[in-house]
Motif scaffolding. Structure first.
Motif, PDB file in Angstrom:
ATOM      1  N   ALA A  43       0.811  -1.219   0.000  1.00 23.75           N
ATOM      2  CA  ALA A  43       0.000   0.000   0.000  1.00 23.75           C
ATOM      3  C   ALA A  43       0.845   1.270   0.000  1.00 23.75           C
ATOM      4  O   ALA A  43       0.315   2.362  -0.023  1.00 23.75           O
ATOM      5  CB  ALA A  43      -0.914   0.015   1.239  1.00 23.75           C
ATOM      6  N   GLU A  92      -0.017   3.901  -2.454  1.00 22.37           N
ATOM      7  CA  GLU A  92      -1.384   4.379  -2.442  1.00 22.37           C
ATOM      8  C   GLU A  92      -1.540   5.407  -1.329  1.00 22.37           C
ATOM      9  O   GLU A  92      -0.720   5.489  -0.415  1.00 22.37           O
ATOM     10  CB  GLU A  92      -2.351   3.217  -2.194  1.00 22.37           C
ATOM     11  N   PHE A 124      -8.061  -4.815  10.966  1.00 20.67           N
ATOM     12  CA  PHE A 124      -7.791  -3.705  10.052  1.00 20.67           C
ATOM     13  C   PHE A 124      -6.482  -3.002  10.389  1.00 20.67           C
ATOM     14  O   PHE A 124      -5.836  -2.433   9.502  1.00 20.67           O
ATOM     15  CB  PHE A 124      -8.969  -2.724  10.047  1.00 20.67           C
ATOM     16  N   SER A 155      -4.043  -4.999   8.596  1.00 20.39           N
ATOM     17  CA  SER A 155      -4.182  -4.893   7.137  1.00 20.39           C
ATOM     18  C   SER A 155      -3.594  -3.614   6.595  1.00 20.39           C
ATOM     19  O   SER A 155      -3.201  -3.532   5.430  1.00 20.39           O
ATOM     20  CB  SER A 155      -5.669  -4.972   6.751  1.00 20.39           C
ATOM     21  N   LEU A 184      -4.911  -0.307   5.910  1.00 19.87           N
ATOM     22  CA  LEU A 184      -5.784   0.011   4.788  1.00 19.87           C
ATOM     23  C   LEU A 184      -5.367   1.275   4.044  1.00 19.87           C
ATOM     24  O   LEU A 184      -4.955   2.270   4.638  1.00 19.87           O
ATOM     25  CB  LEU A 184      -7.214   0.188   5.291  1.00 19.87           C
ATOM     26  N   GLU A 193      -8.614   4.043  -0.553  1.00 23.14           N
ATOM     27  CA  GLU A 193      -9.545   3.444  -1.499  1.00 23.14           C
ATOM     28  C   GLU A 193     -10.172   2.175  -0.921  1.00 23.14           C
ATOM     29  O   GLU A 193     -11.353   1.888  -1.158  1.00 23.14           O
ATOM     30  CB  GLU A 193      -8.823   3.119  -2.819  1.00 23.14           C
ATOM     31  N   GLU A 194      -9.396   1.415  -0.150  1.00 26.88           N
ATOM     32  CA  GLU A 194      -9.929   0.201   0.479  1.00 26.88           C
ATOM     33  C   GLU A 194     -10.972   0.546   1.538  1.00 26.88           C
ATOM     34  O   GLU A 194     -11.993  -0.157   1.677  1.00 26.88           O
ATOM     35  CB  GLU A 194      -8.779  -0.602   1.080  1.00 26.88           C
ATOM     36  N   ASN A 251     -12.866   3.148   1.397  1.00 28.25           N
ATOM     37  CA  ASN A 251     -14.050   3.559   0.637  1.00 28.25           C
ATOM     38  C   ASN A 251     -14.844   2.353   0.140  1.00 28.25           C
ATOM     39  O   ASN A 251     -16.081   2.374   0.114  1.00 28.25           O
ATOM     40  CB  ASN A 251     -13.639   4.433  -0.550  1.00 28.25           C
ATOM     41  N   ILE A 252     -14.137   1.275  -0.249  1.00 24.76           N
ATOM     42  CA  ILE A 252     -14.827   0.055  -0.684  1.00 24.76           C
ATOM     43  C   ILE A 252     -15.634  -0.539   0.470  1.00 24.76           C
ATOM     44  O   ILE A 252     -16.810  -0.906   0.311  1.00 24.76           O
ATOM     45  CB  ILE A 252     -13.806  -0.975  -1.218  1.00 24.76           C
ATOM     46  N   LEU A 253     -15.015  -0.618   1.653  1.00 24.32           N
ATOM     47  CA  LEU A 253     -15.706  -1.181   2.813  1.00 24.32           C
ATOM     48  C   LEU A 253     -16.902  -0.324   3.216  1.00 24.32           C
ATOM     49  O   LEU A 253     -17.965  -0.845   3.581  1.00 24.32           O
ATOM     50  CB  LEU A 253     -14.723  -1.321   3.974  1.00 24.32           C
TER      51      LEU A 253
END
Length: 261
Positions: free
Chosen positions: A190, A193, A234, A237, A239, A242-243, A245-247
């Motif tokens: 990540a 990102e 999390f 992970s 995050l 963007e991830e 926002n997906i969740l």
């Protein structure tokens, strides 16, 4: 780099520790001191003992922020490290001081704000406070006498951060410990990102919790450790925005679909 690091004292009560902490971070090149819900209020910064023990770090005291709670103190932070003398059954992944500094520099090097959070002199950080952070650090002191003064702990972490920042500026790895740091703590793939801030993750968790309650998967009267375990998941992970926002999109769709039904 140095300006992206903040040192947060949560519910501190002794003016002398505030002044000593200001001196500790200034000697290491940092200047962002944040007090979250100090017991004596904003007046603690003007206490004669705080000013005396700051010993020339008056500018750090003058610019220190006093905020109502830890959430406000961590607003905009992408990587937060909790300092605690106690291990926790639940909570974020563990790291030692050097690992935490190296990882914090990785984040600061990408333009992210990072924070080190220290608890009150009497009780330290609560479990809820620790769960708001991305990593938990225990200073490996003498097990037969591991009592560290608050400002001493701040000094130690500020020194580790200075060494890591200087190594980064020279183009070196921020410490040999990074090579052996737990992979779950590293930004990893990540790193290119936009990383989610702590505020992004907290908003997503609240959104997800509402969706899980709506699905009857989470009983709000008997939540057990579900949200605590998800926080830990999390945190591991790490995050990207963007991830998150997906969740949040998934949670929004669940809530909307249930509402239509």
């Amino acid at each position: 780099m140095f300006g992206r690091v903040r040192f947060v004292l949560n519910e501190t009560s002794h003016p002398g520790n505030v002044g000593s902490a200001a001196r500790a971070i200034k000697t290491m090149g940092f200047g962002r001191l944040v007090l979250a819900a100090p017991r004596a209020g904003a007046g603690i910064l003007r206490d004669p003992e705080a000013i005396a023990l700051a010993s020339g770090a008056d500018d750090v005291l003058a610019n220190a922020l006093v905020l109502p709670d830890l959430d406000a103190a961590l607003q905009g932070v992408s990587w937060a490290v909790a300092l605690s003398a106690r291990s926790r059954e639940y909570g974020p992944p563990n790291a030692d001081p050097r690992e935490s500094a190296a990882l914090a520099v990785e984040h600061a090097g990408q333009g992210d704000a990072v924070a080190f959070v220290f608890g009150s002199e009497r009780t330290g950080l609560s479990n809820a406070d620790v769960e708001r952070c991305n990593a938990l650090v225990h200073i490996p002191a003498n097990p037969e006498y591991s009592s560290l003064n608050l400002s001493q702990a701040v000094q130690l972490i500020a020194w580790e951060m200075r060494m890591a920042c200087l190594a980064h500026e020279r183009g070196h790895a921020p410490g040999a410990a990074l090579a052996t740091a737990p992979a779950v703590l590293s930004p990893g793939a990540a790193q290119h990102e936009a990383l989610a801030t702590r505020d992004d993750v907290e908003g997503m968790l609240a959104h997800l919790e509402r969706a899980l309650v709506d699905l009857d998967f989470l009983d709000p009267d008997n939540p057990k450790k579900l949200m605590t375990r998800l926080r830990r998941l999390f945190a591991k992970s790490h995050l990207a925005r963007e991830e998150v926002n997906i969740l949040r999109g998934i949670a929004k769709h669940i809530l909307e679909r249930r509402m239509r039904r």
